[in-house]
Design a protein around this motif. Structure first.
Motif, PDB file in Angstrom:
ATOM      1  N   ASP A   1       0.829  74.547 100.876  1.00 64.46           N
ATOM      2  CA  ASP A   1       0.414  75.797 101.517  1.00 64.46           C
ATOM      3  C   ASP A   1       0.131  76.903 100.502  1.00 64.46           C
ATOM      4  OD1 ASP A   1       0.817  74.900 104.268  1.00 64.46           O
ATOM      5  OD2 ASP A   1       2.949  74.906 103.758  1.00 64.46           O
ATOM      6  N   LEU A   2       0.120  76.556  99.232  1.00 61.43           N
ATOM      7  CA  LEU A   2       0.020  77.596  98.215  1.00 61.43           C
ATOM      8  C   LEU A   2      -1.340  78.276  98.219  1.00 61.43           C
ATOM      9  CD1 LEU A   2       1.817  78.858  96.145  1.00 61.43           C
ATOM     10  CD2 LEU A   2       1.008  77.216  94.448  1.00 61.43           C
TER      11      LEU A   2
ATOM     12  N   LEU B   1       5.937  85.974 104.838  1.00 64.96           N
ATOM     13  CA  LEU B   1       5.412  85.927 103.475  1.00 64.96           C
ATOM     14  C   LEU B   1       6.516  86.166 102.451  1.00 64.96           C
ATOM     15  CD1 LEU B   1       2.012  87.816 103.886  1.00 64.96           C
ATOM     16  CD2 LEU B   1       2.450  85.352 103.870  1.00 64.96           C
ATOM     17  N   LYS B   2       7.429  87.054 102.757  1.00 59.61           N
ATOM     18  CA  LYS B   2       8.538  87.297 101.845  1.00 59.61           C
ATOM     19  C   LYS B   2       9.423  86.060 101.714  1.00 59.61           C
ATOM     20  CE  LYS B   2      12.654  90.123 101.151  1.00 59.61           C
ATOM     21  NZ  LYS B   2      13.606  91.085 101.745  1.00 59.61           N
ATOM     22  N   ALA B   3       9.686  85.416 102.842  1.00 59.97           N
ATOM     23  CA  ALA B   3      10.510  84.207 102.801  1.00 59.97           C
ATOM     24  C   ALA B   3       9.843  83.125 101.959  1.00 59.97           C
ATOM     25  CB  ALA B   3      10.759  83.708 104.229  1.00 59.97           C
ATOM     26  N   TRP B   4       8.530  82.902 102.166  1.00 52.90           N
ATOM     27  CA  TRP B   4       7.816  81.919 101.357  1.00 52.90           C
ATOM     28  C   TRP B   4       7.810  82.326  99.881  1.00 52.90           C
ATOM     29  CZ3 TRP B   4       6.278  77.118 102.316  1.00 52.90           C
ATOM     30  CH2 TRP B   4       6.159  76.700 103.641  1.00 52.90           C
TER      31      TRP B   4
ATOM     32  N   CYS C   1      13.603  84.232 109.436  1.00 50.49           N
ATOM     33  CA  CYS C   1      12.872  83.903 108.206  1.00 50.49           C
ATOM     34  C   CYS C   1      13.695  84.264 106.968  1.00 50.49           C
ATOM     35  CB  CYS C   1      11.533  84.640 108.178  1.00 50.49           C
ATOM     36  SG  CYS C   1      10.327  84.033 109.362  1.00 50.49           S
ATOM     37  N   GLN C   2      14.365  85.379 107.048  1.00 47.29           N
ATOM     38  CA  GLN C   2      15.223  85.795 105.942  1.00 47.29           C
ATOM     39  C   GLN C   2      16.352  84.790 105.724  1.00 47.29           C
ATOM     40  OE1 GLN C   2      16.646  89.753 106.566  1.00 47.29           O
ATOM     41  NE2 GLN C   2      17.558  89.950 104.531  1.00 47.29           N
TER      42      GLN C   2
ATOM     43  N   SER D   1       5.936  79.147 111.311  1.00 44.98           N
ATOM     44  CA  SER D   1       5.693  80.586 111.320  1.00 44.98           C
ATOM     45  C   SER D   1       4.479  80.954 110.473  1.00 44.98           C
ATOM     46  CB  SER D   1       6.935  81.324 110.795  1.00 44.98           C
ATOM     47  OG  SER D   1       7.202  80.968 109.455  1.00 44.98           O
ATOM     48  N   LEU D   2       4.223  80.190 109.410  1.00 43.06           N
ATOM     49  CA  LEU D   2       3.038  80.459 108.596  1.00 43.06           C
ATOM     50  C   LEU D   2       1.768  80.182 109.376  1.00 43.06           C
ATOM     51  CD1 LEU D   2       1.925  81.263 105.849  1.00 43.06           C
ATOM     52  CD2 LEU D   2       2.070  78.861 105.157  1.00 43.06           C
ATOM     53  N   VAL D   3       1.774  79.153 110.193  1.00 45.35           N
ATOM     54  CA  VAL D   3       0.609  78.867 111.040  1.00 45.35           C
ATOM     55  C   VAL D   3       0.361  80.030 111.996  1.00 45.35           C
ATOM     56  CG1 VAL D   3      -0.266  77.331 112.830  1.00 45.35           C
ATOM     57  CG2 VAL D   3       0.936  76.383 110.862  1.00 45.35           C
ATOM     58  N   LYS D   4       1.442  80.590 112.515  1.00 45.27           N
ATOM     59  CA  LYS D   4       1.306  81.718 113.421  1.00 45.27           C
ATOM     60  C   LYS D   4       0.725  82.927 112.712  1.00 45.27           C
ATOM     61  CE  LYS D   4       4.135  84.571 116.523  1.00 45.27           C
ATOM     62  NZ  LYS D   4       5.507  84.800 117.036  1.00 45.27           N
ATOM     63  N   VAL D   5       1.118  83.135 111.472  1.00 41.22           N
ATOM     64  CA  VAL D   5       0.639  84.290 110.706  1.00 41.22           C
ATOM     65  C   VAL D   5      -0.845  84.174 110.408  1.00 41.22           C
ATOM     66  CG1 VAL D   5       0.775  85.369 108.423  1.00 41.22           C
ATOM     67  CG2 VAL D   5       2.860  84.880 109.709  1.00 41.22           C
ATOM     68  N   GLN D   6      -1.321  82.949 110.172  1.00 40.96           N
ATOM     69  CA  GLN D   6      -2.723  82.779 109.795  1.00 40.96           C
ATOM     70  C   GLN D   6      -3.678  83.183 110.902  1.00 40.96           C
ATOM     71  OE1 GLN D   6      -3.683  79.071 107.615  1.00 40.96           O
ATOM     72  NE2 GLN D   6      -1.488  78.655 107.687  1.00 40.96           N
ATOM     73  N   GLY D   7      -3.145  83.353 112.114  1.00 40.33           N
ATOM     74  CA  GLY D   7      -4.007  83.815 113.192  1.00 40.33           C
ATOM     75  C   GLY D   7      -4.514  85.222 112.973  1.00 40.33           C
ATOM     76  N   GLY D   8      -3.818  85.987 112.138  1.00 36.16           N
ATOM     77  CA  GLY D   8      -4.263  87.338 111.820  1.00 36.16           C
ATOM     78  C   GLY D   8      -3.926  88.325 112.913  1.00 36.16           C
TER      79      GLY D   8
END
Length: 1753
Positions: free
Chosen positions: A1393-1394, A1341-1344, A1285-1286, A1313-1320
């Motif tokens: 995705d904002l 989140l840092k990359a975005w 991601c970095q 990867s953002l979709v994966k993160v939204q799973g919580g």
């Protein structure tokens, strides 16, 4: 010594010297002659030289001199005329035949022998005519020679054989007959020399490895008996080479009747016979067998083991790979033989021998692909053996089961080691269904033997360390099986051991395991302990298993254990009786089995306590200790009672229980016992029990127990509770009785200072010296009545016949003096030793007291009295010259080295005498007395250190001392002992440090290279340590000398490099092809010693730092060759590509792992280091020539100069990064991604000259995408994904790719990867710890955030360049490489995705804010954790938030800026739970619905709070980046009217913010930070202006002030009558601006200008950034009056006068403007806003009524 540097010996100068100086002079001349002869024309002076050398020969030369003399004499005949060499040979033979047996003639005879060997070695067949006569003469002299003579004759015969080669065949039989006798000589040095002679003989004597093989093997077995390490090394090389030659002959053998080529089975049968029966004859072996004795000593088996390693290494890795199945089967047959395992000690020894053979061969000779194949063979062997055991169990044959356990242990341990070596590259092996490795290993957990079960558990632990993703899977699998098979004793024992081993593996896995696993293990352990009493058949197994799990649970650390500590305390309480009465009632009931179960449980409980102390010390509160101490008291009382009641019936259980008691008591501080009435009585029992333990021992037993000397070593079954310790190799705990000895000694050292005189009277005659030394380590010794018995014990032990006891007593005596710290006492001890040494004549007394003197100096820092020092040195000098006792010499010289080390400047007066003594002894001491030479080396090293920088002097005395040191080093370099050679290298290293120009690198570096692949670890360590130091100063010279050595050897046809067993390449070939640095890479790949590996890495880094830029192509090619040297893993690495990618790019996705150069099958760890080296090179070039990162400049300079630049190798850099990032090894993937990140950062702005408007990295976008894609796969580890991601954000924000269609490739990876993160976090990763979700989420989140920041900046730059011009200039100051972006279209990629990102960003920020609260506010933290972390992983999560919060903060502020704090219905964020407990105003419950105003206020305060908190005390690693992010975030907020109004309305907030900014501008000189601070101050002032205008407007409207003559005045100072420091915004802003002005324009302050008025000084030169700062500061100052009331203006003038000189504020402002205009450039002055403001200010000042202001204008 300069007179010795001539071709002919200066006899006049030599004759004027004394005897000892003459010997040194002759040696120095011979050293010079050795260097001069190869390059000098000696034929004219040859006759005279021969005469002089012959004279030295007959003059009784010392050992080192005679060897050097022999070499020079032979070299003289080789480079000169060899016609008269036969005369010299005849002269030497005459000397050898002489009947003179006097001691004075012996050195001449030995010198003649040495000369014969050197001449035959150098001249070879030229002396063939006298060969038979010489050999007959030597063999005859051998029969009556003493040990030195036999040693020299054996070396001489070896050299003769080496020189003559096949011409010596007629005498081979005679030589063999004579040498076989010497191979079993009583002198170890003679044995070594005989083994070397036979090793040379076997090159041409075919009969040694054909018809005489069995006899030679039997002879070698006899040579192993009673041998030392050097003998075992030499004889094992001989035996291993013979066995290899018999299997694969180096030359054709003439066919003879009955002769045939040996096969592997026959060779191993010969090895087995020696391993099982030793060297005994038939009658003795049969008799020992009938008596039940084992006739095979440990020395024999160890020697045969080393011979097997040499045998396999000689045949090579290719042979091993082809024959590994057969070899494995034969080794397994060997370890399973009944004669190899007659008793537990033999079984352990045999297993360790076979394991050593497997590890040294498989671990060193095979590459990764071959290791995988070997692992499959081992798995099949395990499966086969396990199936056989199942059949045997059905037949109930205990013998076969016992034999199988040893096979399984060896196989499983080797399998685990192979897996650890392979790391994540072993993943295909686990997934191979045909092998079924995991099922095979797990099935062994049900084996009847405990050793096999523990070995299987350890193997599973190795699987988990190699592939961390398997750790949680294996834990679940073993837990399920344990639950299902709780009624099976073997299953309970096996699976509990496996779970414990897996928990121990967590210490080696940074990604950890899910927190829930700890709860599962705790439940399992409690269940086992509760059910232990239900079935007596498995009570012991359940009890041991339960406590084993709990003990292993402690290794997870305090974050896990603190949740289970209350239950642990309850379990401990239940395990012990609660009172003395209950204990007494226990003792009156129960049989031995019941007590065995009870003791097993209590031993386990004590072990769990011990591990709590070791791994969770922070949890040891006073309350916990108070609750544990009564239990310990009961344990001690129980122990003493059981000893009286049951005796031998529970011997083993009681021993283990006592061991656990001792271990836990030794760890707890003794102060915790004081004042505890419940424990006071029990400690008298402890003292008594410790006495009983030590009384049964003598010092020899203690030594053997500490080192495993007589018990064959340790093994896991002796203590299963060590299976979870943090170690890379399998633990080898000692048997319980031996371990109890160690624990008793350590505990006694803790409690000895607390003993009473009554107890001490019982200890007077006990050998407690080791314990006494441990007690002194605690820096206290108790009262005087404790000191006196201790002193008497130590003084008596100084004269003990046991050398170990003398050493311990001397050490204890010195520690006693250090603890007491009384000068009179120390002096009295020294005087007592002086008196003893004067009258004593026995070696025991002299050695003990001489060592005591040295130890006293070591611990007391030297005695300050010069008289005492002189007396001590005199006594030691005398003892060191006692030629009749080498032992006394060794001890006294060792003591002298300690005195020299600690005496300091006081020793300067003894330097010359000491050097003379050391050098004389070095020249006279025989090479067989290696211990004396080693002590002399330590003395010389201490003397060089004492001289220090004084060695650089040029005076006659200093030159003489320096020459003596160099001569001493040369003598030690010629020694055959590895430790003496290591000492020589260390001394030369010291000399080079203090006087580098006087150390000849031309001779030092070749000697280092020769020993780089030495058989001895100590010598390799010394070599690499010296190379590391040399590389810091003379890297180029070192490399040149190494290559020159190889060229010289190639021309002469010699190869002196010792080939170490396990070496996969020849060192000379490596140096010739890739230099010394390439050889170091090869050595790094083979070494396993951590210290040596680190030294090699440091050496390579030093060499790279010095020579990388000048030899850029060489270093890059070297690293590429290292990275590519894995051809056995896979021929190609294929990466899936999208269909939309062009066919032209497909070639980029097939990265062949080339096999080039001398490197072959390198380990992943070596390749990781190569990638790190490339990153270092890139960073190093950044500070060098700008052409490294400018293609145009590099091409231009390349045309005119033969220089090299990094940008020209960009294709290779990207290729290397891609190869590493797509490798099987996860560690290498991380390194490859890091390298790719460095490449993007450094080359993003490099333009492509052939395509204007494009950058050079643009052509590699397909490769970058392909390198990143595997990191986002489903099975990718979280740390790899986080790093990827970095790289993604760096690639997108770099501006390399301008086409959005191309950017989508990488953008899709981030989107997935953002979709994966939204799973919580409520959908946890089943393989790793919950903190990995936090790490991965924050990385995404840092990359975005970084992408969004660049997208917004680029969009605003295009839409409103003037508005964004200032901030863009700041960004360019920080990182010019990020100025270019992909355009406004980049924002479209983020816009979709904002809505989700904004909520996630806010959640992350609130988590970070909560985690940064001080400990006093810990109660306010949510009990369930935050959005992206749970409460259990709070500590681990903090570091991840510290890494990611700053870009997220900036991005959130920009998002709020874009929405202008207007809330819209953006839909759910798809979070699995509310963002935070307050949910940032987004909760849907009616009771908690907040107004938009409240939500916005929370968000504003969140960002303000985080920013101000960090700016108050920046402590992050990325300080500047985070500071800049905070400032830019605040700027973005204050660009919006609503937050600006909130800030303007809050006077306290603005003042506090200005105070923080003032501190920041004072402590940070970075222009970008200062400019951002001033811009933020301007915005704060603007907010205050708007607030004042609003108040004035409201007053006008409310009061009708527009119709009145006077308008109400608002602003600062209205209520206070002026500006109050600390509460005034104007004062804070003025102070901050003046700080900038005074720093940039010192003329404003006379203190800085150097004149009373500041006038007349030269204008201060300002650069562009300074001009911007001054301009902005002046603009802010000009705006301040608008927010002041009239009272505030007057107060501001007064404050300004306090800050500046006594002039009016208007005059000061005009002066500042004038100085600024004089200093600034024309481009700055002509800027329209600045020009208008300045002109307007001057015009207003000219119209002023104040004459001083108008005059200034």
């Amino acid at each position: 010594m300069e007179q010795a540097h001539s071709l002919l010996l200066n006899e006049d100068a030599c004759s004027r010297l004394g005897e000892h100086q003459r010997a040194e002079f002759v040696f120095e001349w011979l050293r010079f002659l050795k260097k001069l002869l190869p390059v000098a024309d000696v034929k004219q002076n040859q006759k005279r030289l021969v005469e002089q050398l012959t004279t030295i020969l007959t003059g009784s030369p010392g050992p080192s001199t005679r060897w050097l003399l022999a070499h020079c004499l032979a070299l003289l005949y080789r480079v000169g005329d060899s016609f008269t060499s036969s005369l010299t040979v005849g002269r030497c033979n005459d000397i050898i035949r002489s009947k003179d047996d006097s001691p004075s003639f012996l050195p001449s005879r030995l010198a003649a022998v040495a000369c014969l060997g050197a001449m035959y070695e150098q001249l070879g067949r030229l002396l063939i005519s006298s060969f038979k006569e010489t050999m007959a003469n030597l063999l005859k002299a051998l029969k009556g020679a003493e040990s030195q003579g036999r040693y020299e004759i054996m070396l001489c015969i070896e050299k003769i054989l080496k020189g003559l080669g096949v011409s010596a065949v007629p005498c081979h039989r005679d030589i063999f007959k004579a040498t076989r006798t010497c191979l079993t000589d009583r002198s170890m040095a003679v044995r070594c020399a005989a083994a070397k002679c036979l090793l040379e003989l076997q090159r041409e004597a075919v009969f040694l490895w054909s018809t005489e093989l069995e006899n030679v093997a039997s002879l070698c077995y006899r040579a192993f008996e009673g041998s030392n390490y050097d003998v075992r090394i030499a004889v094992s090389r001989l035996l291993g080479t013979l066995l290899a030659s018999s299997l694969e002959p180096k030359q054709a053998i003439a066919p003879r009747p009955g002769s045939r080529r040996s096969c592997l089975e026959e060779v191993m049968e010969l090895v087995s016979s020696g391993f099982l029966r030793g060297c005994a004859g038939f009658l003795r072996a049969s008799g020992d067998l009938l008596k039940g004795m084992n006739s095979v000593s440990r020395d024999v088996r160890v020697g045969i083991t080393q011979a097997c390693v040499v045998f396999i290494s000689t045949l090579g890795g290719a042979w091993l790979e082809a024959h590994f199945p057969s070899l494995l089967s034969l080794l397994m047959d060997l370890v399973s033989h009944t004669r190899a395992t007659q008793n537990p000690v033999d079984a352990v020894c045999s297993r360790r021998c076979v394991s050593f053979i497997l590890r040294a061969s498989v671990g060193s000779l095979l590459g990764e692909k071959a290791q995988i194949a070997a692992a499959k063979e081992i798995c099949q062997a395990i499966s086969k053996q396990n199936r056989a055991v199942e059949v045997v169990i059905d037949k109930r044959s205990n013998t076969d089961v016992a034999a199988s356990q040893h096979v399984l242990v060896c196989a499983l341990l080797e399998l685990g080691s192979v897996l650890q070596d392979l790391g994540s590259s072993a993943a295909p092996l686990l997934h191979d269904a045909s092998t079924g490795m995991l099922d095979t290993v797990i099935s062994v957990l049900l084996h009847p033997s405990v050793s096999a079960r523990l070995a299987a558990a350890w193997c599973l632990r190795c699987v988990a360390i190699a592939i961390p993703a398997q750790l949680a899977v294996l834990l679940d699998r073993c837990s399920e099986r344990l639950n299902a098979l709780k009624s099976c004793p073997k299953a309970v024992a096996g699976y509990s051991a496996a779970i414990a081993a897996l928990l121990g593996a967590v210490q080696h896995c940074p990604l950890g395991i899910p927190h829930i696993k700890g709860k599962v293990v705790m439940g399992l352990a409690e269940d086992l302990l509760r059910s232990a009493a239900q079935n007596s058949r498995i009570s012991i197994q359940r009890t041991q298993g339960g406590w084993l799990l709990l003990s292993a649970l402690m290794t997870l650390g305090p974050t896990v254990v603190e949740h289970h500590l209350p239950r642990m305390l309850l379990l401990w309480k239940c395990a012990f009786p609660q009172s003395v009465k209950e204990l007494d009632s226990e003792l009156r009931r129960g049989d031995s089995f019941t007590w065995q179960v009870t003791l097993e449980g209590r031993s386990g409980a004590l072990c769990a306590m011990k591990n709590l102390v070791v791994h969770c010390k922070v949890l040891l509160s006073d309350d916990v200790i108070c609750r544990v101490l009564p239990l310990l008291s009961c344990a001690v009382a129980l122990l003493s009672s059981l000893v009286k009641s049951y005796g031998n019936q529970l011997k083993n259980a009681v021993t283990v229980f006592r061991l656990r008691v001792y271990e836990i008591l030794a760890l707890l501080p003794p102060k915790s016992y004081e004042g505890k009435s419940c424990v006071k009585t029990s400690f008298f029992v402890i003292y008594f029990l410790v006495m009983l333990s030590v009384m049964q021992l003598n010092v020899g037993n203690v030594h053997n127990s500490l080192h495993g000397g007589s018990i064959g070593g340790g093994t896991l079954e002796y203590d299963p509770f060590t299976i979870f310790v943090k170690a890379q190799v399998v633990p080898a705990p000692l048997p319980p009785p031996a371990a109890l000895t160690v624990a008793a000694v350590q505990l006694f050292g803790v409690i000895f200072p607390h003993l009473t005189i009554h107890i001490l009277n019982r200890l007077i005659r006990l050998n407690f010296f080791s314990s006494f030394g441990l007690a002194l380590d605690h820096e206290t010794l108790g009262p005087e009545e404790v000191q006196k018995p201790g002193l008497s014990l130590l003084l008596g032990a100084l004269e003990s016949s046991n050398p170990l006891l003398r050493c311990v007593a001397a050490e204890g005596l010195a520690r006693l003096a250090q603890v007491l710290n009384e000068p009179n006492f120390t002096v009295s001890l020294s005087l007592m030793s002086f008196d003893k040494l004067k009258i004593a004549r026995d070696a025991v007394t002299r050695t003990g007291h001489s060592l005591a003197l040295g130890c006293l100096y070591r611990y007391m820092g030297g005695i300050s009295s010069p008289q005492h020092l002189s007396a001590c040195v005199g006594v030691l000098f005398t003892l060191s010259q006692d030629n009749t006792s080498p032992e006394v010499q060794m001890w006294s010289l060792h003591s002298l080295s300690m005195v020299v080390d600690l005496a300091g400047p006081l020793y300067r007066s003894h330097i010359d005498a000491s050097l003379t003594l050391v050098l004389r002894l070095l020249l006279l001491t025989p090479h067989t007395h290696v211990e004396v030479q080693q002590s002399l080396g330590r003395c010389l090293n201490a003397l060089i250190t004492s001289l220090g920088p004084d060695l650089q002097g040029e005076g006659a005395g200093v030159c003489a001392v320096r020459t003596s040191c160099l001569v001493g080093c040369a003598v030690m370099q010629d020694s055959p002992d590895c430790l003496v050679q290591a000492q020589a290298i260390t001394c030369l290293q010291q000399l080079h440090m203090f006087s580098p120009r006087h150390v000849n690198l031309a001779s030092l570096v070749p000697s280092l290279c020769v020993n780089l692949c030495s058989l001895y670890l100590s010598l390799r360590r010394a070599v690499v340590a010296c190379l590391r130091q040399l590389a810091q100063r003379e890297t180029v010279e070192v490399s040149e000398h190494a290559v020159a050595l190889v060229n010289t050897l190639a021309q002469s046809g010699r190869q002196p490099y010792p080939q170490r067993p396990g070496s996969s390449c020849r060192l000379d070939v490596t140096i010739k092809e890739v230099g010394l640095e390439g050889a170091l890479f090869s050595l790094l790949d083979r070494e396993s010693d951590p210290r040596l590996r680190q030294d090699i890495k440091d050496t390579l880094v030093q060499m790279m730092s010095s020579a990388a830029e000048s030899e850029l192509a060489h270093w890059l090619k070297l690293c590429k060759d290292v990275l590519s040297a894995s051809s056995d893993l896979a021929a190609t690495t294929l990466v899936e590509t999208n269909q939309e990618e062009d066919a032209d790019d497909s070639s980029a996705f097939h990265a062949k792992h080339e096999h080039s150069g001398p490197f072959n099958n390198l380990r992943w760890s070596t390749r990781v280091f190569a990638v790190e080296c490339v990153c270092r090179i890139i960073v190093q070039c950044e500070s060098g020539d700008p052409a490294h990162f400018d293609m145009v400049l590099a091409q231009e300079q390349r045309l005119h100069e033969s220089t090299d630049f990094l940008v020209l190798h960009l294709a290779d850099l990207v290729r290397m990064a891609f190869m590493a990032a797509t490798d099987h090894s996860e560690q290498l993937r991380l390194a490859g991604l890091q390298m790719l990140l460095v490449i993007i950062h450094k080359f993003a702005s490099v333009t492509e000259p052939e395509f204007p408007g494009h950058v050079i990295l643009e052509q590699y976008q397909a490769i970058v995408g392909a390198a990143l894609r595997p990191a986002f796969s489903v099975d990718a580890p979280p740390d790899v994904t986080a790093k990827a991601c970095q790289v993604c954000s760096a690639w997108i924000t770099s501006g390399v790719v301008s086409d959005l269609r191309d950017l989508r490739r990488v953008h899709q990876l981030l989107a997935s990867s953002l979709v994966k993160v939204q799973g919580g976090r409520d959908v946890p990763n089943p393989f790793y710890n919950e903190s990995t979700f936090t790490m991965e989420t924050l990385a995404v989140l840092k990359a975005w955030a970084e992408v969004y920041i660049v997208a917004v900046q680029s969009t605003r730059q295009k839409e409103s360049p003037a508005w964004w011009h200032q901030e863009q200039q700041q960004e360019q100051c920080e990182d010019p490489g990020t100025a270019e972006t992909a355009g406004s279209g980049l924002l479209k990629l983020v816009q979709g995705d904002l809505a989700t990102l904004s909520r996630l960003w806010l959640a992350a920020l609130q988590d970070h804010a909560l985690l940064t609260l001080p400990p006093t506010y810990a109660s306010q933290l949510p009990t369930t954790g935050g959005s992206f972390y749970s409460a259990e992983i709070m500590e681990q999560a903090r570091q991840h938030y510290c890494f990611a919060w700053a870009p997220i903060l900036h991005a959130t502020a920009l998002w709020l800026n874009s929405t202008e704090f207007i809330m819209v219905d953006e839909g759910p964020a798809n979070l699995s739970r509310p963002v935070t407990p307050t949910s940032m105003g987004q909760s849907t419950t009616l009771a908690s619905i907040k107004s938009p105003e409240d939500v916005n206020t929370e968000r504003l305060h969140l960002i303000l709070g985080i920013s101000v908190e960090f700016l108050c005390s920046p402590h992050s690693q990325n300080q500047m980046e985070n500071i800049t992010s905070c400032l830019h975030a605040l700027q973005a907020l204050l660009n919006v009217p609503w937050p600006r109004s909130k800030v303007g309305n809050d006077q306290a907030l603005t003042v506090e913010l200005l105070s923080v900014l003032h501190r920041l501008i004072v402590t940070r000189e970075y222009p970008g930070v200062q400019l951002a601070v001033l811009e933020l101050v301007r915005q704060v002032v603007c907010a205050a202006q708007e607030h004042v205008r609003e108040k004035r407007h409201s007053a006008e409207v409310d009061d009708g002030a527009a119709e009145k003559e006077t308008v109400p005045e608002f602003g600062e100072g209205r209520d206070t009558g002026g500006l109050v420091p600390g509460k005034s915004l104007v004062f804070g802003a003025m102070e901050l601006c003046l700080c900038i002005l005074v720093r940039k324009l010192p003329q404003l302050s006379p203190r800085l200008a150097g004149s009373p008025t500041g006038q007349g000084a030269l204008p201060w030169s300002l650069n562009d950034s300074d001009c911007k700062l001054v301009t902005l500061a002046l603009c802010i100052l000009s705006e301040l009056p608008s927010i002041c009331s009239p009272e505030g203006k007057r107060g501001g003038r007064e404050r300004l006068l306090d800050k500046m000189e006594p002039v009016e504020d208007e005059e000061t402002l005009l002066t500042a403007l004038t100085i600024f205009l004089l200093s600034a450039s024309a481009e700055v002055i002509t800027v329209e806003p600045l020009q208008s403001l300045c002109v307007g200010k001057f015009q207003a000042s000219l119209e002023s009524k104040d004459p001083m202001v108008s005059r200034a204008a």
